[in-house]
Design an enzyme around this catalytic site. Structure first.
Site, short mmCIF file in Angstrom:
data_model
loop_
_atom_site.label_atom_id
_atom_site.label_comp_id
_atom_site.label_asym_id
_atom_site.label_seq_id
_atom_site.Cartn_x
_atom_site.Cartn_y
_atom_site.Cartn_z
N GLU A 235 0.85 -1.19 0.00
CA GLU A 235 0.00 0.00 0.00
C GLU A 235 0.88 1.23 0.00
O GLU A 235 1.95 1.23 0.64
CB GLU A 235 -0.88 0.02 1.24
CG GLU A 235 -1.88 -1.10 1.29
CD GLU A 235 -2.83 -0.90 2.46
OE1 GLU A 235 -3.90 -0.32 2.25
OE2 GLU A 235 -2.48 -1.31 3.57
N HIS A 259 -6.61 -11.26 5.00
CA HIS A 259 -6.55 -11.17 3.53
C HIS A 259 -5.46 -12.05 2.93
O HIS A 259 -5.69 -12.78 1.97
CB HIS A 259 -6.28 -9.73 3.09
CG HIS A 259 -7.21 -8.70 3.68
ND1 HIS A 259 -8.49 -8.98 4.06
CD2 HIS A 259 -7.04 -7.38 3.93
CE1 HIS A 259 -9.05 -7.89 4.53
NE2 HIS A 259 -8.19 -6.89 4.47
C1 BG6 Z 1 -8.15 -3.31 5.35
C2 BG6 Z 1 -7.07 -2.89 6.31
O1 BG6 Z 1 -8.68 -4.56 5.71
O2 BG6 Z 1 -7.63 -3.39 4.04
C3 BG6 Z 1 -6.45 -1.58 5.87
O3 BG6 Z 1 -7.61 -2.75 7.62
C4 BG6 Z 1 -6.01 -1.65 4.43
O4 BG6 Z 1 -5.35 -1.25 6.70
C5 BG6 Z 1 -7.16 -2.15 3.56
O5 BG6 Z 1 -5.62 -0.35 4.03
C6 BG6 Z 1 -6.72 -2.34 2.13
O6 BG6 Z 1 -7.80 -2.68 1.34
P1 BG6 Z 1 -7.72 -2.57 -0.24
O7 BG6 Z 1 -9.03 -3.12 -0.70
O8 BG6 Z 1 -7.51 -1.13 -0.57
O9 BG6 Z 1 -6.56 -3.41 -0.64
#
Ligand code: BG6
Length: 506
Positions: A235, A259
């Site tokens: 990220e 995830h």
């Molecule tokens: C969330 C986390 O589950 O997923 C966050 O708590 C993270 O910290 C987010 O930023 C990222 O989600 P995506 O869909 O943008 O990859």
């Protein structure tokens, strides 16, 4: 009269929720505003919600229905995926209500019961309501207890009551078990929907489609051909306004426990007997049960914390300087770990997982990296730039699949081979843009469709895997530092180099 040509089980037909409503706890939180409210609007805009749909907000604020409607309106204007339509908004806003009260006040739940009963009459929600707990998990017990004692958790004959909970589902195995007990005491397991929003992503569901709908991949999807698997979730953002949630939680609890382990399970599981929720979950659980941690966690893991740097040309603060973070915090914002799977298919194939905030760019991918061929009948100079073949699920943001393989460089007198890629892009092959994960998941809740929601067994298995790592890390003190905008701490490279491997450049 029913149309004999319309098979109700035909999943190609648009799935439209029946009469129902959602009661949202935690209406002022980031998640509610950025994801839940916009997704509800997008569903309404796509014609997938019933005309009498109701959204009830519950919070301590001293608001009227109109004030809450304004909050939803602003969230929708800012974050919804589909264009704003006055007609959709008018219809949706007619079903918006607000209940003001303390989470621990029985009188507030009496008022909520009254509002819900009134919606059943005036909007035809027919007793069907989902309670969406977009609140810190520490508050789950008090809300659940009151939903129980007020009778709100009990469904009338022919109607349903469901509960939606957001991670973190505990912060270790013991607390996850406790939480499961608290939830299970109020709602039967079939009425509990735990959101892991990665499972709502089209590209994540595509892992199973590609693996099991095609003849080409499964024969090579094993330790005979696969050298290692790399799951990266990078990220570019920092923790934003989420210090209260994130500090003390960290990257491994935030996204690896859920995830990344889900991505691993989908990549490594055996073919399910069918795509029924029970069959898919059974295979996922089997593979999670077969996961083994490295003996020496220090050598095969890496943890880091971002320091000040630059992101997209803008200077950004280090983690310890973020608002609400203690300057002594040892919370990791980067985590990497090697896992092994003790079964016939994967014995000897390391699965490398890594995730971090404030990295060079936002990218999530699952890369299956193949072994080198046993023999190359070319001059060594002809293949010196040839890497391993790889099959990469690009989960986001550039959704698709990449296959990397060697190809002859044109116009060379002798054969010279270099890596090339073959790309599939969602956007080029399909006209429809993918719905947001939350649209799919909220619709599934309203339809009572459970395959994309982890069962408590999966959640507990995730903690069983990570608990020893988290325990070990808690003894290590300060994580390695890495500069914002880079690719994370150096220890992540050491950990794969030790196995004679390298990370792919995402
Ligand atoms: C969330 C986390 O589950 O997923 C966050 O708590 C993270 O910290 C987010 O930023 C990222 O989600 P995506 O869909 O943008 O990859």
């Amino acid at each position: 009269m029913t149309n004999p040509l319309r098979d109700p089980l035909d999943r190609r037909l648009p799935r439209v929720a029946g009469p129902c409503g959602v009661v949202l706890f935690g209406v002022t939180g980031d998640l509610a505003r950025k994801k839940v409210m916009p997704a509800i609007y997008d569903l309404a805009n796509r014609g997938l919600l019933p005309p009498g749909f109701a959204l009830v907000g519950f919070a301590r604020r001293d608001w009227e229905d109109e004030d809450f409607a304004q909050i939803v309106h602003d969230a929708v204007r800012e974050h919804s995926r589909t264009p704003f339509s006055e007609d959709t908004w008018r219809q949706l806003s007619e079903g918006i209500r607000f209940v003001s009260g303390e989470l621990a006040d029985p009188a507030a739940y009496e008022e909520l019961s009254r509002v819900v009963a009134d919606l059943d009459l005036t909007r035809g929600t027919n007793g069907n309501h989902a309670f969406y707990l977009s609140i810190p998990p520490g508050l789950f017990p008090v809300v659940l207890e009151h939903l129980k004692t007020s009778g709100l958790a009990t469904s009338a004959p022919g109607a349903w009551r469901r509960v939606v909970i957001e991670k973190p589902f505990g912060h270790d195995l013991a607390s996850a078990e406790e939480l499961n007990q608290v939830v299970g005491d109020v709602f039967p397991s079939g009425s509990v929907f735990r959101i892991d929003h990665y499972l709502g992503k089209e590209t994540v569901q595509n892992i199973l489609a590609v693996r099991f709908a095609n003849a080409m991949y499964e024969p090579i999807w094993n330790s005979n051909y696969v050298d290692n698997v790399q799951i990266t979730m990078a990220e570019d953002i920092g923790i934003g306004g989420r210090a209260g949630y994130y500090d003390g939680i960290g990257a491994a609890r935030d996204v690896m426990q859920n995830h990344l382990l889900q991505l691993l399970a989908l990549t490594a599981m055996e073919e399910p007997l069918s795509f029924s929720p029970d069959d898919v979950r059974a295979e996922k659980e089997k593979v999670l049960r077969a996961i083994r941690l490295p003996k020496n966690i220090d050598l095969h893991s890496s943890r880091g914390q971002y320091t000040a740097g630059w992101q997209g040309g803008i200077p950004v603060k280090g983690y310890l300087e973020e608002d609400g973070i203690s300057p002594e915090s040892t919370t990791e914002t980067f985590a990497a770990l090697r896992l092994d799977i003790d079964n016939r298919r994967w014995a000897g194939v390391p699965f490398y997982l890594r995730t971090g905030k404030r990295l060079g760019r936002r990218v999530t991918e699952v890369a299956v990296v193949f072994k080198r061929v046993p023999h190359l009948p070319f001059e060594s100079t002809a293949v010196e730039e040839l890497g391993n073949n790889a099959f990469v699920f690009r989960i986001q943001p550039d959704e698709g699949i990449t296959v990397r393989f060697g190809s002859k460089v044109p116009n060379t007198s002798s054969i010279e081979v270099r890596d090339v890629t073959m790309d599939f892009q969602y956007g080029e092959s399909f006209v429809d843009s993918s719905p947001e994960a939350y649209e799919r998941l909220i619709l599934d809740v309203l339809l009572g469709d459970p395959p994309l929601f982890p069962r408590h067994e999966e959640v507990e298995l995730g903690w069983r895997i990570l608990d020893p790592v988290l325990d070990r890390w808690s003894e290590q003190g300060q994580p390695d530092q890495y500069v914002s905008g880079g690719w994370g701490p150096h220890s992540q490279y050491d950990m794969v180099n030790l196995d004679g491997r390298v990370w792919r450049r995402p």
